[in-house]
Design a protein around this motif. Structure first.
Motif, mmCIF file in Angstrom:
data_model
loop_
_atom_site.group_PDB
_atom_site.id
_atom_site.type_symbol
_atom_site.label_atom_id
_atom_site.label_comp_id
_atom_site.label_asym_id
_atom_site.label_seq_id
_atom_site.Cartn_x
_atom_site.Cartn_y
_atom_site.Cartn_z
ATOM 1 N N ASN A 51 72.027 0.840 55.023
ATOM 2 C CA ASN A 51 71.183 2.016 54.811
ATOM 3 C C ASN A 51 71.677 3.243 55.576
ATOM 4 O O ASN A 51 70.936 4.199 55.787
ATOM 5 C CB ASN A 51 69.731 1.708 55.222
ATOM 6 C CG ASN A 51 68.716 2.549 54.493
ATOM 7 O OD1 ASN A 51 68.706 2.598 53.260
ATOM 8 N ND2 ASN A 51 67.858 3.234 55.230
ATOM 9 N N TYR A 96 65.075 1.787 47.450
ATOM 10 C CA TYR A 96 64.197 2.952 47.494
ATOM 11 C C TYR A 96 63.534 3.258 46.147
ATOM 12 O O TYR A 96 62.550 3.998 46.115
ATOM 13 C CB TYR A 96 64.966 4.164 48.000
ATOM 14 C CG TYR A 96 65.185 4.151 49.499
ATOM 15 C CD1 TYR A 96 64.134 3.949 50.382
ATOM 16 C CD2 TYR A 96 66.449 4.374 50.041
ATOM 17 C CE1 TYR A 96 64.326 3.955 51.753
ATOM 18 C CE2 TYR A 96 66.654 4.388 51.419
ATOM 19 C CZ TYR A 96 65.589 4.172 52.267
ATOM 20 O OH TYR A 96 65.774 4.187 53.627
ATOM 21 N N ARG A 98 59.959 4.338 47.164
ATOM 22 C CA ARG A 98 59.463 5.685 46.863
ATOM 23 C C ARG A 98 58.138 5.610 46.113
ATOM 24 O O ARG A 98 57.291 6.496 46.227
ATOM 25 C CB ARG A 98 60.498 6.445 46.033
ATOM 26 C CG ARG A 98 61.640 7.016 46.838
ATOM 27 C CD ARG A 98 61.510 8.515 47.067
ATOM 28 N NE ARG A 98 61.732 9.279 45.877
ATOM 29 C CZ ARG A 98 62.863 9.896 45.558
ATOM 30 N NH1 ARG A 98 63.919 9.783 46.352
ATOM 31 N NH2 ARG A 98 62.965 10.604 44.468
ATOM 32 N N ALA A 102 64.911 8.557 51.366
ATOM 33 C CA ALA A 102 64.766 7.429 50.445
ATOM 34 C C ALA A 102 65.425 7.765 49.107
ATOM 35 O O ALA A 102 64.754 8.070 48.114
ATOM 36 C CB ALA A 102 63.287 7.088 50.259
#
Length: 257
Positions: free
Chosen positions: A119, A154, A158, A217
């Protein structure tokens, strides 16, 4: 990358292994999944590989043990230094330097593979910074070279905007430690601040260590678009159930120039 990310990882470097129930086992498992992708795309190798967000060596050490010629770089000089030490303790060489992934200190075409895992790209909070980092990854790759990039899922996060991440319990020589995160989403629904808590054994109780950073994200479609714009082609995504890696993995090839 903002100074807060460098400060965050400088502070976390000594405790980063506590994120995993068993760091060495995670190191072996993650490297095996990434090595399988490298071999599928480029053949057995060994290959010249850069881990441009190497941290304390979680992926880089295992990939070096798999036989690749691995170099590491990380925004945190403390983490990069620990990666080299941990690699040597496990019988492999890992030259590692402190470097911002937007300004990599390597020549054009120096590597067959660039890995950007865990990430790490999400710490770049603007499209301009993401583009700069991806251009640098492309610059240091040989034509046809392989980019492997991993991010949290994500697309789902999200939508759900969780307030926390599940706690992780690590077992070490000093006993159990616990790591968990609180997430504070920005009004844009895309970026979030992380409070990173670790409970570390201290006498008969616990010492609580708290670090803070921010992430973006990025959805898979946003990352695909940015990677394509940075002169990559043949972009694909592998989900954990097919790759064996714990995060979605993007694979792309450096477009010949």
């Amino acid at each position: 990358m903002k100074d807060s990310a460098r400060d965050f990882y400088d502070s976390l470097a000594a405790d980063y292994h506590r994120i995993f129930p068993d760091w060495d086992a995670s190191m072996t498992r993650q490297a095996a999944a990434l090595d399988a992708l490298v071999r599928r795309e480029l053949g057995a190798g060994p290959h010249r590989l850069l881990d441009c967000a190497c941290g304390i060596g979680t992926q880089a050490i295992g990939l070096a043990r798999a036989g690749h010629r691995v170099a590491g770089s990380d925004v945190s000089p403390v983490a990069a230094a620990r990666a080299a030490v941990e690699a040597a303790a496990r019988g492999v060489a890992l030259p590692a330097v402190a470097a911002d992934m937007r300004r990599l200190p390597f020549g054009p075409g120096a590597f067959d593979v660039v890995v950007c895992a865990d990430n790490s790209l999400a710490h770049l909070l603007t499209a301009r910074d993401v583009a700069a980092a991806l251009r640098e990854m492309r610059r240091v790759l040989t034509d046809g070279g392989l980019l492997l990039l991993t991010l949290r899922d994500y697309d789902d996060l999200r939508r759900t905007r969780p307030a926390s991440a599940p706690p992780q319990v690590s077992h070490g020589t000093d006993g159990r430690s616990i790591t968990f995160q609180l997430w504070h989403w920005h009004d844009d629904g895309e970026r979030y601040d992380q409070e990173y808590f670790q409970l570390v054994p201290e006498g008969d109780g616990w010492e609580v260590r708290v670090r803070r950073t921010a992430s973006w994200a990025l959805t898979r479609s946003e990352v695909t678009e940015a990677v394509t714009a940075a002169d990559f082609t043949d972009v694909t995504w592998q989900m954990p159930e097919t790759s064996g890696f714990y995060q979605p993995v993007l694979a792309a090839r450096a477009r010949p120039r």
